[in-house]
Design a protein around this motif. Sequence first.
Motif, mmCIF file in Angstrom:
data_model
loop_
_atom_site.group_PDB
_atom_site.id
_atom_site.type_symbol
_atom_site.label_atom_id
_atom_site.label_comp_id
_atom_site.label_asym_id
_atom_site.label_seq_id
_atom_site.Cartn_x
_atom_site.Cartn_y
_atom_site.Cartn_z
ATOM 1 N N GLN A 109 45.582 -67.387 -12.459
ATOM 2 C CA GLN A 109 45.296 -66.029 -12.013
ATOM 3 C C GLN A 109 43.835 -65.659 -12.254
ATOM 4 O O GLN A 109 43.189 -65.025 -11.398
ATOM 5 N N LEU A 110 43.298 -66.064 -13.393
ATOM 6 C CA LEU A 110 41.886 -65.793 -13.690
ATOM 7 C C LEU A 110 40.978 -66.567 -12.748
ATOM 8 O O LEU A 110 39.972 -66.040 -12.258
ATOM 9 N N PRO B 59 48.455 -57.562 -12.785
ATOM 10 C CA PRO B 59 47.779 -56.264 -12.840
ATOM 11 C C PRO B 59 46.663 -56.202 -13.883
ATOM 12 O O PRO B 59 45.634 -55.549 -13.656
ATOM 13 N N ASP B 60 46.837 -56.897 -15.015
ATOM 14 C CA ASP B 60 45.770 -56.934 -16.012
ATOM 15 C C ASP B 60 44.563 -57.702 -15.491
ATOM 16 O O ASP B 60 43.412 -57.299 -15.708
ATOM 17 N N VAL B 61 44.817 -58.821 -14.816
ATOM 18 C CA VAL B 61 43.715 -59.583 -14.216
ATOM 19 C C VAL B 61 42.965 -58.707 -13.220
ATOM 20 O O VAL B 61 41.725 -58.688 -13.196
ATOM 21 N N ASP B 62 43.706 -57.961 -12.410
ATOM 22 C CA ASP B 62 43.069 -57.098 -11.416
ATOM 23 C C ASP B 62 42.203 -56.037 -12.096
ATOM 24 O O ASP B 62 41.096 -55.736 -11.625
ATOM 25 N N LYS B 63 42.682 -55.467 -13.207
ATOM 26 C CA LYS B 63 41.895 -54.451 -13.919
ATOM 27 C C LYS B 63 40.652 -55.061 -14.558
ATOM 28 O O LYS B 63 39.579 -54.444 -14.561
ATOM 29 N N ILE B 64 40.782 -56.259 -15.085
ATOM 30 C CA ILE B 64 39.636 -56.938 -15.686
ATOM 31 C C ILE B 64 38.575 -57.219 -14.624
ATOM 32 O O ILE B 64 37.381 -56.985 -14.828
#
Length: 472
Positions: free
Chosen positions: A136-137, A89-94
């Motif tokens: 993920q990134l 979810p953090d990757v998606d927000k970034i």
Amino acid sequence: MAFLPALVLLLHLLAPVLAGLPDKIYGVNLGSWLVLEAWMLPAEWLAMGGDNCADCSQCIGSEFAFAQAYPDTVDATFKGHWESWFNQPDVDKIAAAGINTVRIPLGYWIVEPLVDRSTEYYPRGGLQQLQRGLQQLKDAGISAILDHHALPGVQTAGQQFTGRCTSDVEFYTDYNYHRALIWTAVMTTLSHLDPAFESVIAIEAVNEPIMDATQTPGYGDFQQNFVKVVRAVELILGLPVPGVQLDVPVTTANFTHAVESVCGATQLADVFTPEVIKTLLDAVPVLLELAPQLAVAALFDTALPAAPCNAKHEPLVTNFMDVNWQYNSPPNPADAALGPQGYDNHLYYSFGGVADPNPDAYMTSICNLNRVQSDAALGNSPLWFGEWGLPVQFNTTDAFLTMWADAQKLAYAQGKGWIFWNFKVEESALAGDLAREWSYFKGLELGFLTQDPSQVHNASVCAPYVNSTAAA
């Protein structure tokens, strides 16, 4: 900046073009993920079993102290933190925020064989977490800078970001320089041979060394060796390194055997110095220990150099804090450059010493900033600002923080770009208002930061503050 278009264009044209780097870096740091800083997540840290105290050396205030206090549970506790602090979810927000680059603070202990377990205490398992996060990134199309944030022996006194709060600073010794070079060899190898690391574009040698160069003996030699270790690994892999070629053939498909073969035969003394050769040979058993854990078969069996699995890779960008980070005749990292290299500067007004603590002084200072130009004059270009944020030393309004964000983004965009500290911080009663000025996610939510990181709310925000001398 909007008020200096000709100068900005000139700096852009003169700056070297570095393969792999975005045209302009719009980034966030992944702070407190793999190097935990308790001030950024005070409630979670207490729940984990840590302490919050004014002097972090006097309590369980760092990873070192935590691992020493909880040797039987530290690995499981930190695994929970790593998986919850930074995840999909953090990757998606970034990605949704238009961020194209992350800077990942790392401790030397992530390469576990480098740790002396009789005297050094750190959690295990971080390298697998880094591999997971980089994958993920990569899937999200976001580039990564691997930042050696916490060095063996500690590079700066009394800081949580070094992994150990202590006044006993021992990084600047031959022993710990060598351990940092082995770390560099390992990270360079993984960046080229582990598919999960394909988004890695740069490795930063040392985060925030002591500013007084008289207290960092040998640092200039370390800079030279850092670059040579990166390039030596790349030469063995068959990657093109500008201005130099390997002078012996690589005849084995086994990378670690290739290292041993080249180190025993090469006469390329400009790169393969005795220290570099020793570093590479010492890295071999470390890589052999790590490869099964990471499932990186390429360390054992990859076609070198005719069809390396990393053929799509360019040489990594070697990265240093800029020469103006230090004073008292520091070594210039530009003197160490061999192949693509970039420079990092950090600017925080909230710690004092930059401008008087009031809005007009802050705006006048940032709107007349000349760090990109002064660094370029010393060969430190391209320059990006690898840490900055919105915190100030006075009570402020939302309207000022919006101006403050715009002005900083315009100033830092004179160079290669910027990387905000931090992607997030804890939002809790104990953390108070911390996120308002330190969290990129919160800055977006509150409207201080624009949804398109390349844009600002007011491109003329600096016009009232530019003095005639600076404008000329």
